[in-house]
Design an enzyme around this catalytic site. Structure first.
Site, PDB file in Angstrom:
ATOM      1  N   ILE A 254       0.824  -1.198   0.014  1.00 41.13           N
ATOM      2  CA  ILE A 254       0.120   0.022  -0.034  1.00 41.13           C
ATOM      3  C   ILE A 254       0.856   1.281  -0.040  1.00 41.13           C
ATOM      4  CG2 ILE A 254      -0.132  -0.057   2.642  1.00 41.13           C
ATOM      5  CD1 ILE A 254      -3.003   0.989   2.099  1.00 41.13           C
ATOM      6  N   SER A 255       0.379   2.208  -0.896  1.00 47.02           N
ATOM      7  CA  SER A 255       1.403   3.414  -0.913  1.00 47.02           C
ATOM      8  C   SER A 255       2.631   3.228  -1.518  1.00 47.02           C
ATOM      9  CB  SER A 255       1.220   4.287   0.501  1.00 47.02           C
ATOM     10  OG  SER A 255       1.649   5.435   0.370  1.00 47.02           O
ATOM     11  N   ASN A 256       3.918   3.672  -0.548  1.00 44.52           N
ATOM     12  CA  ASN A 256       5.137   3.247  -1.163  1.00 44.52           C
ATOM     13  C   ASN A 256       5.337   1.982  -1.215  1.00 44.52           C
ATOM     14  OD1 ASN A 256       5.934   5.787  -1.419  1.00 44.52           O
ATOM     15  ND2 ASN A 256       7.042   6.062   0.455  1.00 44.52           N
TER      16      ASN A 256
ATOM     17  N   GLY B 241       3.015  -0.368  -2.260  1.00 45.13           N
ATOM     18  CA  GLY B 241       2.316  -0.554  -3.348  1.00 45.13           C
ATOM     19  C   GLY B 241       3.252  -0.101  -4.605  1.00 45.13           C
TER      20      GLY B 241
ATOM     21  N   LEU C 226      -2.128  -1.253  -3.625  1.00 45.70           N
ATOM     22  CA  LEU C 226      -3.065  -0.392  -3.218  1.00 45.70           C
ATOM     23  C   LEU C 226      -2.549   1.014  -3.162  1.00 45.70           C
ATOM     24  CD1 LEU C 226      -4.189  -3.061  -2.218  1.00 45.70           C
ATOM     25  CD2 LEU C 226      -5.116  -1.661  -0.244  1.00 45.70           C
TER      26      LEU C 226
END
Length: 597
Positions: free
Chosen positions: A257-259, A261, A282
């Site tokens: 998720i985020s970084n 991801g 994500l």
């Protein structure tokens, strides 16, 4: 031995079959100290920070428990209206073992953490290894609310990497850093998570992501593959009679998720020989060369322009865009005045100037929806914080020579640089989010004595992107090294992103990435989830959660679909319609609000 795995992603037997016990810390987690919540359960995770018997010398067990709690609270909405544990997700008791070590990417100056969580209910008949990377700049447990919460109850082992980030802060004042067990140790006493070159006691605080000299973001894909190889090797150790565990007999699912991801998408681009069985990313911080926009580009732009733009009348009802009784935050009209004085804006009223700033950002690709939720990032001054840290990482600077005069130090009397509180320092590894400010550490420098003190530093950081000097060229080269490569054509790949994401807007990240994949003949599934934004944890804030839905339940749903495809023979869909999510409203989250099938 730990670094050798990075270049052998497809070997027929797992790498690192023999690892010196001194390099790996193995711990048992049972009887009120499980893998998923350290025995806290959902109520404990959502509660007050766990206590230390001796705050000056917390034990490794206490630090681990609080690190897990901090990571959960930083990613998931655990509030009473958020629906976690009732509408979606859960925190079952998952006993098992942890294997943790420091590893290195070949050529890197600093180590990073890798961790395998092996549940007692590991399904040896459905060999499954979930691999993940921390979100943001968080530490090793930074993706536990996604990868651990989904993978461990499915009987999967879960391999984590901090991808060269984390809260292994080094304090020059007492020459101490963080040992493998999370406790503080001085230089020379133990191997440290991050040990920068010696400097004066007044040099402040050194941050691994920012000051390692490695540009870790350019290697995040290699970090993910290395973590998976570490996981396979630890499975060999745990079940020697059934070794080797390999990508050919163990399905490896990458999710983040985020970084994190962005890291798994980088890893997907390095996998051309069926290392991964599937990837679910994500809200990824993903960069495609010559498409979209890099985080540093739009973060430095946002730091300058969004404070003014958010003063526009269209944002009057946006949470965190106004102070009490709807009054514009004092610093934001000042920014409008600064930009007008520079000739970048016209108009004689704040409203006119703010509307011009808003239109400027719209022309640069920002949507009103992204700007609305970016109000939180702007109010917390995160754009400048992100840009200062990333500029130092991209330029491979140390704690004493960060770009634009920035530096980190403990916050002392009157908010000035001082000496760290020993209690705060002892818990940095458990409490820190990876890049300060926070936990008694501040970002200093890059300011002027003026009505708009932070503008000068933000403009300096922006010039590193827009300029053409040698520093700007070096920064652009480091950003280019973070660009994702094309994944193999048959890789099941699913990207999910909140339509209201104001930190990593879809127009700059997921949309150009997915369009590029489709142009190249790939068939990713893409969900642009209505009313989802970047920070599920922010949904507990009054006035904020009512307008949004969490993104985590959609990630779990995508992973469920991937599981059904890999283990139950379900067909992998070419595409799926995005769920018709609705804002949560004033009440509690419901399944119908999410719009999931």
């Amino acid at each position: 031995m730990l670094s050798a795995c990075a270049s052998h992603g497809t070997r027929k037997e797992s790498a690192m079959r023999e690892v010196d016990d001194s390099q790996v810390r193995v711990t048992e987690h049972r009887s009120h100290d499980d893998l998923l919540s350290a025995g806290l359960g959902l109520a404990g995770l959502a509660g007050l920070p766990t206590a230390f018997i001796d705050p000056l010398q917390p034990t490794a067990e206490e630090l681990r428990r609080r690190a897990i709690q901090t990571s959960w609270k930083g990613i998931a909405d655990l509030g009473p209206l958020g629906g976690y544990g009732s509408v979606y997700g859960g925190v079952p008791d998952v006993p098992g073992r942890e294997y943790q070590a420091f590893a290195r990417i070949p050529g890197a100056r600093s180590p990073h953490r890798v961790l395998l969580q092996l549940p007692d209910n590991f399904d040896r008949h459905k060999r499954c290894l979930v691999v993940t990377a921390s979100s943001g700049s968080r530490g090793i447990y930074g993706a536990i609310a996604l990868a651990g919460a989904w993978g461990l109850p499915h009987g999967c082992a879960v391999a984590y990497t901090d991808k060269g980030t984390g809260a292994g802060y080094f304090d020059y004042a007492d020459d101490s850093g963080v040992a493998l067990d999370g406790r503080r140790a001085k230089r020379g006493e133990a191997e440290l998570e991050f040990q920068p070159p010696p400097a004066a006691r007044t040099a402040g605080i050194a941050i691994k992501h920012v000051h390692s000299g490695d540009n870790p973001e350019g290697d995040w894909g290699r970090h993910v593959i290395q973590a998976a190889q570490f996981g396979l090797a630890m499975l060999d150790r745990a079940f020697p009679a059934e070794a080797p565990f390999t990508p050919q007999n163990t399905k490896i699912i990458a999710t983040g998720i985020s970084n994190g991801g962005g890291a798994v998408l980088q890893a997907a681009g390095l996998d051309q020989e069926h290392f991964f069985a599937g990837v679910v990313a994500l809200e990824p911080n993903v960069h495609v060369q010559d498409r979209g926009r890099a985080l540093y580009d739009y973060a430095t732009e946002a730091a300058i322009w969004l404070p003014c733009a958010l003063s526009a009348e269209d944002f009057a009802a946006v949470p965190l865009a106004r102070g009490p009784r709807g009054v514009t935050l004092p610093a934001w009209p000042i920014r409008c005045a600064s930009l007008r004085a520079q000739g970048k804006l016209g108009g004689n009223t704040v409203m006119a100037q703010a509307e011009q700033a808003r239109q400027y950002l719209r022309a640069r690709g920002w949507t009103d929806e992204a700007m609305q939720t970016a109000a939180s990032t702007t109010a917390f001054d995160l754009w400048r914080v992100i840009a200062a840290g990333y500029a130092s990482a991209y330029l491979r600077r140390g704690a004493t020579d960060m770009p634009c005069g920035f530096h980190y130090a403990a916050i002392g009397a009157g908010g000035l640089p001082g000496v760290a509180d020993p209690v705060a320092r002892a818990s940095w590894w458990a409490d820190g989010a990876g890049i300060p400010p926070g936990n008694g550490i501040g970002l200093f420098g890059g300011v002027s004595v003026s009505a708009d003190p932070t503008l000068i530093g933000s403009e300096c950081l922006r010039a590193l992107w827009t300029g053409d000097g040698h520093e700007a060229q070096a920064l652009h080269a480091s950003v280019a090294a973070t660009a994702a490569k094309l994944p193999r054509s048959d890789l099941p790949l699913w990207v999910l992103h909140g339509a209201s994401d104001g930190l990593l807007p879809t127009a700059f990240t997921s949309e150009p990435y997915v369009a590029w994949l489709r142009d190249e003949g790939r068939r990713p599934i893409y969900w642009k989830v209505p009313h989802a934004q970047h920070f599920d944890a922010f949904l507990a804030l009054p006035g904020f959660g009512e307008q949004h839905v969490p993104l985590l339940p959609y990630g779990y749903a995508a992973l469920d679909r991937l599981w059904a495809h890999l283990y139950e023979g379900a067909a992998w869909p070419d595409d799926l319609p995005t769920p018709a999510a609705r804002p949560r409203g004033n009440g509690a989250l419901t399944r119908s609000t999410l719009g999931l099938p």
